[in-house]
Design an enzyme around this catalytic site. Structure first.
Site, PDB file in Angstrom:
ATOM      1  N   GLU A 153      -2.316  42.403  57.902  1.00  0.00           N
ATOM      2  CA  GLU A 153      -3.481  41.504  57.886  1.00  0.00           C
ATOM      3  C   GLU A 153      -4.228  41.730  59.195  1.00  0.00           C
ATOM      4  OE1 GLU A 153      -4.480  39.560  55.372  1.00  0.00           O
ATOM      5  OE2 GLU A 153      -6.187  39.077  56.661  1.00  0.00           O
ATOM      6  N   SER A 154      -5.447  42.265  59.079  1.00  0.00           N
ATOM      7  CA  SER A 154      -6.148  42.693  60.297  1.00  0.00           C
ATOM      8  C   SER A 154      -6.416  41.541  61.275  1.00  0.00           C
ATOM      9  CB  SER A 154      -7.436  43.426  59.943  1.00  0.00           C
ATOM     10  OG  SER A 154      -8.238  42.653  59.088  1.00  0.00           O
ATOM     11  N   CYS A 196      -5.132  50.863  55.747  1.00  0.00           N
ATOM     12  CA  CYS A 196      -5.517  49.552  55.211  1.00  0.00           C
ATOM     13  C   CYS A 196      -5.984  48.608  56.339  1.00  0.00           C
ATOM     14  CB  CYS A 196      -4.369  48.991  54.380  1.00  0.00           C
ATOM     15  SG  CYS A 196      -4.945  47.811  53.172  1.00  0.00           S
ATOM     16  N   ARG A 250      -5.000  44.653  48.378  1.00  0.00           N
ATOM     17  CA  ARG A 250      -6.124  43.928  49.012  1.00  0.00           C
ATOM     18  C   ARG A 250      -6.838  44.838  50.024  1.00  0.00           C
ATOM     19  NH1 ARG A 250      -6.917  38.826  48.881  1.00  0.00           N
ATOM     20  NH2 ARG A 250      -7.060  38.480  51.108  1.00  0.00           N
ATOM     21  N   HIS A 272      -2.051  52.780  51.081  1.00  0.00           N
ATOM     22  CA  HIS A 272      -0.787  52.782  51.835  1.00  0.00           C
ATOM     23  C   HIS A 272       0.013  54.044  51.521  1.00  0.00           C
ATOM     24  CE1 HIS A 272      -0.478  48.583  53.399  1.00  0.00           C
ATOM     25  NE2 HIS A 272      -1.408  48.381  52.476  1.00  0.00           N
ATOM     26  N   GLU A 323       2.382  55.288  53.055  1.00  0.00           N
ATOM     27  CA  GLU A 323       3.806  55.114  53.427  1.00  0.00           C
ATOM     28  C   GLU A 323       4.608  54.444  52.321  1.00  0.00           C
ATOM     29  OE1 GLU A 323       1.366  53.223  54.295  1.00  0.00           O
ATOM     30  OE2 GLU A 323       2.032  51.153  54.466  1.00  0.00           O
TER      31      GLU A 323
HETATM   32  N1  GLN Z   1      -6.692  42.517  53.298  1.00  0.00           N
HETATM   33  C1  GLN Z   1      -6.107  42.911  54.534  1.00  0.00           C
HETATM   34  C2  GLN Z   1      -7.090  42.732  55.690  1.00  0.00           C
HETATM   35  O1  GLN Z   1      -8.224  42.492  55.464  1.00  0.00           O
HETATM   36  C3  GLN Z   1      -5.625  44.339  54.475  1.00  0.00           C
HETATM   37  C4  GLN Z   1      -4.535  44.477  53.462  1.00  0.00           C
HETATM   38  C5  GLN Z   1      -3.513  45.527  53.766  1.00  0.00           C
HETATM   39  O2  GLN Z   1      -3.380  46.032  54.874  1.00  0.00           O
HETATM   40  N2  GLN Z   1      -2.713  45.818  52.775  1.00  0.00           N
HETATM   41  O3  GLN Z   1      -6.716  42.862  56.815  1.00  0.00           O
END
Ligand code: GLN
Length: 196
Positions: free
Chosen positions: A48-49, A79, A135, A170, A172
């Site tokens: 989650e950024s 991501c 996401r 992803h 990985e």
């Molecule tokens: N939705 C996440 C974000 O905005 C990213 C999702 C992920 O890294 N799988 O940071």
């Protein structure tokens, strides 16, 4: 042996470590600032950024990550990591690290397709690569100097600019290590250039 760091503050860290090892490099999970100096390249994982950014600030990593980039060492964002690397984020006034010359949009694949897999055609790979999207963001605009490596349904999902590599998916989370190998080759090149 090449040492690849994975920023270990939050997110999918362990899977990257496995993938780095499978490519024959050494993996270091970076939890303390001093550990950054030991590695030749760094992965910013998915997660989650916004949470990752908070932890970066909390643990005082911001300036050091920028210094790492200034040294010419390669960085790979997957991501949420791509969002951290990007120079622009749709709806945000300021980027996080602001290193990779792309504009990204968060959570941009719609609700019913929050998570999905897709066979991707990636530049330089002769067989499709399975992209796992969770996401995921996508690259809305690729600026000057950016090489687009992959598009999915007309959306850019992987790109490289010099020492920076980013993807929406992803890599990985599959046992296909070709995308990681691409990054490791970048690190190898960067290290060679330094020695010469
Ligand atoms: N939705 C996440 C974000 O905005 C990213 C999702 C992920 O890294 N799988 O940071």
């Amino acid at each position: 042996m090449l040492k690849i760091g994975v920023l270990g503050l939050q997110g999918a860290v362990r899977e990257h470590v496995e993938s780095i090892k499978a490519c024959g490099a050494e993996a270091v999970v970076i939890k303390k600032k001093e550990e950054l100096e030991q590695v030749d390249g760094l992965i910013l994982p998915g997660g989650e950024s916004t949470t990752m950014r908070k932890l970066i600030d909390q643990y005082g990593f911001m300036a050091l990550l920028k210094k790492f980039a200034k040294q010419g060492k390669p960085m790979f964002g997957t991501c949420a990591g791509l969002i951290l690397l990007a120079k622009e984020i749709v709806g945000y006034k300021e980027p996080h690290l602001g290193l990779l010359n792309v504009k990204v949009e968060r959570n941009s694949f719609g609700r019913q397709r929050d998570s999905f897999e897709a066979a991707l055609n990636i530049k330089g790979m002769d067989q499709p690569f399975t992209g796992v999207f969770i996401r995921a963001p996508h690259i809305v605009e690729a600026g000057e100097g950016v090489e687009v490596l992959c598009e999915h349904n007309g959306r850019i999902v992987a790109a490289r600019e010099g020492q920076f590599l980013g993807c929406s998916f992803h890599p990985e989370l599959t046992d296909d290590h070709r995308f990681m190998q691409l990054f490791i080759d970048m690190v190898k090149e960067a290290k060679k250039e330094k020695i010469v």
